[in-house]
Enzyme design. Structure first.
Site, mmCIF file in Angstrom:
data_model
loop_
_atom_site.group_PDB
_atom_site.id
_atom_site.type_symbol
_atom_site.label_atom_id
_atom_site.label_comp_id
_atom_site.label_asym_id
_atom_site.label_seq_id
_atom_site.Cartn_x
_atom_site.Cartn_y
_atom_site.Cartn_z
ATOM 1 N N ASN A 210 7.675 1.955 4.368
ATOM 2 C CA ASN A 210 8.208 0.627 4.674
ATOM 3 C C ASN A 210 9.029 0.193 3.460
ATOM 4 O O ASN A 210 8.473 -0.198 2.441
ATOM 5 C CB ASN A 210 7.059 -0.366 4.911
ATOM 6 C CG ASN A 210 7.557 -1.805 5.043
ATOM 7 O OD1 ASN A 210 8.759 -2.040 5.058
ATOM 8 N ND2 ASN A 210 6.618 -2.730 5.127
ATOM 9 N N HIS A 212 10.545 -2.325 2.769
ATOM 10 C CA HIS A 212 10.339 -3.717 2.350
ATOM 11 C C HIS A 212 8.949 -3.930 1.756
ATOM 12 O O HIS A 212 8.654 -5.001 1.237
ATOM 13 C CB HIS A 212 10.526 -4.666 3.545
ATOM 14 C CG HIS A 212 11.898 -4.608 4.119
ATOM 15 N ND1 HIS A 212 12.959 -5.278 3.580
ATOM 16 C CD2 HIS A 212 12.395 -3.909 5.176
ATOM 17 C CE1 HIS A 212 14.053 -5.017 4.286
ATOM 18 N NE2 HIS A 212 13.731 -4.187 5.255
ATOM 19 N N ASP A 270 -1.108 -2.657 4.119
ATOM 20 C CA ASP A 270 -2.034 -2.382 5.219
ATOM 21 C C ASP A 270 -1.400 -2.581 6.598
ATOM 22 O O ASP A 270 -1.978 -2.191 7.611
ATOM 23 C CB ASP A 270 -3.264 -3.296 5.082
ATOM 24 C CG ASP A 270 -4.055 -2.979 3.817
ATOM 25 O OD1 ASP A 270 -4.275 -1.787 3.547
ATOM 26 O OD2 ASP A 270 -4.428 -3.924 3.094
ATOM 27 N N GLY A 303 -0.610 -5.647 0.003
ATOM 28 C CA GLY A 303 -2.036 -5.582 0.321
ATOM 29 C C GLY A 303 -2.399 -4.137 0.608
ATOM 30 O O GLY A 303 -1.862 -3.537 1.539
ATOM 31 N N ARG A 369 -3.510 -14.383 -5.064
ATOM 32 C CA ARG A 369 -3.182 -15.348 -6.107
ATOM 33 C C ARG A 369 -4.271 -16.409 -6.199
ATOM 34 O O ARG A 369 -4.705 -16.789 -7.272
ATOM 35 C CB ARG A 369 -1.838 -16.023 -5.802
ATOM 36 C CG ARG A 369 -0.722 -15.423 -6.627
ATOM 37 C CD ARG A 369 0.599 -16.033 -6.267
ATOM 38 N NE ARG A 369 1.430 -15.029 -5.624
ATOM 39 C CZ ARG A 369 2.260 -15.273 -4.650
ATOM 40 N NH1 ARG A 369 2.389 -16.484 -4.179
ATOM 41 N NH2 ARG A 369 2.981 -14.316 -4.141
ATOM 42 N N ASP A 560 -6.100 -7.721 10.232
ATOM 43 C CA ASP A 560 -5.568 -6.757 9.254
ATOM 44 C C ASP A 560 -4.409 -7.357 8.453
ATOM 45 O O ASP A 560 -3.442 -6.666 8.092
ATOM 46 C CB ASP A 560 -5.109 -5.458 9.938
ATOM 47 C CG ASP A 560 -6.265 -4.670 10.532
ATOM 48 O OD1 ASP A 560 -7.425 -5.121 10.418
ATOM 49 O OD2 ASP A 560 -6.020 -3.596 11.113
ATOM 50 N N GLY A 561 -4.485 -8.657 8.200
ATOM 51 C CA GLY A 561 -3.461 -9.305 7.379
ATOM 52 C C GLY A 561 -2.262 -9.810 8.161
ATOM 53 O O GLY A 561 -1.379 -10.441 7.588
HETATM 54 N N1 LIG Z 1 12.532 -2.691 8.131
HETATM 55 C C1 LIG Z 1 11.704 -3.691 8.385
HETATM 56 N N2 LIG Z 1 12.145 -4.933 8.686
HETATM 57 C C2 LIG Z 1 11.289 -5.931 8.932
HETATM 58 N N3 LIG Z 1 9.951 -5.825 8.905
HETATM 59 C C3 LIG Z 1 9.448 -4.610 8.610
HETATM 60 C C4 LIG Z 1 10.282 -3.484 8.343
HETATM 61 N N4 LIG Z 1 9.482 -2.424 8.079
HETATM 62 C C5 LIG Z 1 8.224 -2.862 8.207
HETATM 63 N N5 LIG Z 1 8.186 -4.171 8.520
HETATM 64 C C6 LIG Z 1 7.007 -5.018 8.695
HETATM 65 O O1 LIG Z 1 6.474 -5.357 7.425
HETATM 66 C C7 LIG Z 1 5.128 -5.817 7.619
HETATM 67 C C8 LIG Z 1 4.281 -5.573 6.391
HETATM 68 O O2 LIG Z 1 4.214 -4.247 6.082
HETATM 69 P P1 LIG Z 1 3.287 -3.667 4.895
HETATM 70 O O3 LIG Z 1 1.890 -4.033 5.117
HETATM 71 O O4 LIG Z 1 3.648 -2.269 4.759
HETATM 72 O O5 LIG Z 1 3.844 -4.379 3.597
HETATM 73 P P2 LIG Z 1 3.291 -5.349 2.515
HETATM 74 O O6 LIG Z 1 4.090 -5.200 1.287
HETATM 75 O O7 LIG Z 1 1.824 -5.237 2.312
HETATM 76 O O8 LIG Z 1 3.724 -6.654 3.203
HETATM 77 P P3 LIG Z 1 3.124 -8.051 3.521
HETATM 78 O O9 LIG Z 1 2.721 -8.642 2.221
HETATM 79 O O10 LIG Z 1 4.284 -8.730 4.155
HETATM 80 O O11 LIG Z 1 1.990 -7.825 4.485
HETATM 81 C C9 LIG Z 1 4.681 -5.161 8.920
HETATM 82 O O12 LIG Z 1 4.427 -6.189 9.831
HETATM 83 C C10 LIG Z 1 5.878 -4.339 9.376
HETATM 84 O O13 LIG Z 1 6.057 -4.348 10.794
#
Ligand SMILES: Nc1ncnc2c1ncn2[C@@H]1O[C@H](COP(=O)(O)OP(=O)(O)OP(=O)(O)O)[C@@H](O)[C@H]1O
Length: 595
Positions: A210, A212, A270, A303, A369, A560-561
């Site tokens: 991911n 992002h 997660d 997370g 936090r 699951d967050g």
């Molecule tokens: N390219 C994308 N554009 C938008 N959302 C995305 C993309 N790739 C993944 N996501 C979404 O990002 C969310 C969070 O993913 P992940 O748990 O891997 O990251 P995280 O850094 O722990 O993020 P968060 O703090 O937002 O939960 C998921 O709901 C997933 O569907």
């Protein structure tokens, strides 16, 4: 997949001798430097390797002065691979001081066959022979000399991370007493066998990144900390896919070709593992997928509860070593139903469900936090616990209602779920040595059948008669409602210290606003140790199913967050559904039984 191999010139300048021990390989000697004109018995230097290396090695060992002290043990747990550098075994006889090559070596390692960069054996052989002449000079007449030149790949610490590196070692043959016990007369085979005990070492992995995740750092973390370790293993094949939109990983998992992969590794928080298991759940061949494919996390998100609970670390490089080395295990999942989506498909959850103060705080970011600096700010804590209550009705099916029953349950179920692989044929066998209940459980649940995935309690049906309603004195004043399957919900927050991978239950923790303020403080301050569950004001039970009916409009439910609809939520356990990787076959030790 690429499989970088080091090519370097071997000479007595950089020869390192090493010996086998029961725990690993011990560096014996020696850095024989022409610069200082003699042996230095204290260090083996591999800096010269990096200066003569290929591109791959310099990226793996950037330090100029990396030294391995004489006597260093490279444990089997850190060894990734070993191979012979010579294709031919060499026997020398001391009295003639000549080299007689024996038959072609039978144990060509995977690297030899896979690696397009592997250079000719003729060159290797002559270098190898050169190096051996030094050794035979000191041989007494009539003695024979038979050593192997082994290229060892292992990980070593660098700063907070581990990085792979390679050493060329001159090693004695396997002692005869070892060969009679193990039936692996070959040194390289023996090292590899010891380095991957009970582990399914050949893996074909779909890596889902991911980009992002972790505030946009996931890709960098993958490239810098994960990829070098994966690339250093001859046993790993992988393909990388990036998520391009919200919930893309559901589609990836639903559509992936499971003939190609046995593992999905999520370089993410997660959120992506949650999507992967839900993608599996939506497949028509879902029982086959859950039986074949193992899902794990390489912690690159904000997370990373799965990694800290299963790999015992939040560090992506250490988690990658766990990906290579961990024991495949089955863990329970939870199946969620809510009116909005149940007709389409129930949703699986591997981590937790919560309503109220914790869900509002956003587990993945704000919650941490809040738990960090602000948790010491008692004023804020008081404010949260004083002013906000989240009335609901709550019905549960208990597995262990009281804390005493929960303790007994914990001790009886601690080692459930581990799957062992027999080294000979990679077939799953059951770890009978630990616990008879355990083996019965796993045998009963393995393999997963289609009917194991069926919902047992529909949200549309009346609440079953053997479910109990939680006292409305508690639920009308509810403060924390938190149900979970993994011990850590964030770094340093051991919210579910009694959670077990495959005990067939969900841990439930409740508090209510009738708790006096002076009792809230120790509860908040003990979340890192997990001892909050011992406080009499904290309700802590193990359940197999529940139904939560919110009676408040202005809060959120989080699974699951991720935010879920604020409406009735019914959850039941699906025992042993998910194959994942647990370090040493268990969750991180929470020391719950010592509390
Ligand atoms: N390219 C994308 N554009 C938008 N959302 C995305 C993309 N790739 C993944 N996501 C979404 O990002 C969310 C969070 O993913 P992940 O748990 O891997 O990251 P995280 O850094 O722990 O993020 P968060 O703090 O937002 O939960 C998921 O709901 C997933 O569907």
């Amino acid at each position: 997949m690429t499989s970088p191999t080091m090519s370097f010139t071997y000479s007595k300048h950089n020869r390192i001798r090493a010996s086998l021990t029961t725990d690993g390989i011990r560096i014996k000697s020696q850095f024989q430097s022409y610069d200082n004109g003699g042996d230095n018995e204290n260090i083996g230097c591999i800096a010269c390797f990096s200066s003569q290396s290929s591109r791959s090695l310099s990226s793996l060992v950037p330090e100029d002065n990396f030294v391995i002290p004489n006597g260093t043990l490279i444990p089997f747990g850190r060894i990734i691979s070993a191979k012979y550098l010579n294709k031919q075994k060499v026997s020398l006889s001391g009295n003639s001081k000549s080299i007689h090559k024996s038959q072609t070596h039978e144990h060509t390692s995977l690297l030899d066959s896979q690696d397009p960069n592997h250079t000719s054996s003729a060159n290797d052989d002559s270098l190898y022979e050169d190096s051996l002449y030094d050794d035979i000079e000191n041989l007494e007449e009539g003695t024979t000399f038979n050593k192997s030149l082994i290229e060892l790949t292992f990980v070593h610490p660098r700063g907070k991370n581990i990085v792979p590196t390679k050493l060329t070692l001159l090693m004695d043959p396997l002692p005869t007493e070892t060969t009679s016990v193990t039936n692996t007369p070959d040194l390289v085979s023996y090292i590899i066998e010891k380095s991957y005990q009970n582990v399914h070492k050949e893996k074909s992995i779909l890596i889902i990144i991911n980009p992002h995740g972790g505030a946009g750092k996931a890709l960098t973390l993958f490239n810098e900390l994960v990829k070098p370790i994966l690339d250093s293993s001859p046993f790993i094949n992988y393909e990388v896919v990036h998520t391009k939109y919200y919930q893309h990983a559901i589609d990836i998992a639903r559509d992936m070709d499971i003939t190609k992969f046995d593992t999905v590794a999520c370089c993410s928080g997660d959120g992506i593992p949650n999507e992967v298991i839900n993608g599996f759940y939506q497949r028509t061949d879902r029982s086959t997928v859950f039986n074949k494919v193992c899902v794990t996390q390489l912690p690159c998100g904000s997370g990373n509860a799965m990694s800290v609970s299963c790999h015992w670390t939040m560090n992506p490089s250490y988690s990658t070593l766990c990906l290579l080395k961990s024991v495949e295990s089955r863990i329970d999942l939870m199946c969620c139903q809510q009116p909005s989506y149940v007709d389409e498909s129930p949703r699986l959850s591997f981590l937790s469900q919560t309503m109220g103060v914790i869900a509002e705080s956003d587990i993945n970011t704000e919650f941490i936090r809040w738990m960090g600096p602000v948790r010491f700010d008692i004023g804020v804590a008081f404010n949260i616990f004083q002013s906000k209550k989240y009335p609901c009705d709550l019905y549960v099916k208990y597995a262990a209602k009281t804390k005493k029953q929960l303790n007994i349950h914990y001790k009886q179920n601690k080692s459930k779920g581990q799957l062992l692989f027999t080294p000979t044929n990679s077939q799953v066998s059951i770890n009978k040595s630990k616990d008879n209940n355990n083996s019965a459980f796993v045998q009963e649940k393995f393999p997963i059948k289609d009917t194991d995935l069926d919902i047992k309690y529909s949200i549309k049906d009346p609440i079953p008669s053997d479910w109990e309603k939680i006292d409305s004195e508690v639920t009308d004043n509810l403060s924390i409602f938190y149900t979970g399957k993994m011990p850590y919900i964030a770094k340093d927050v051991k919210f579910f210290p009694a959670a077990l991978p495959a005990d067939g239950t969900i841990d439930m923790i409740l508090t209510d606003t009738r708790t006096p303020l002076h009792k809230i403080t120790p509860i908040l301050l003990s979340l890192d140790k997990g001892t909050h569950v011992l406080e009499p004001e904290v309700i802590h039970s193990k359940i197999t199913a529940y139904k939560l009916i919110p009676k408040i409009k202005n809060t959120v439910i989080s699974v699951d967050g991720e935010h879920f609809p604020l409406e009735p939520l019914q959850v039941e356990i699906i025992p042993g559904l998910l194959k994942t990787l647990l370090r040493n076959g268990s969750y991180i030790d929470t020391e719950f039984d010592a509390m």
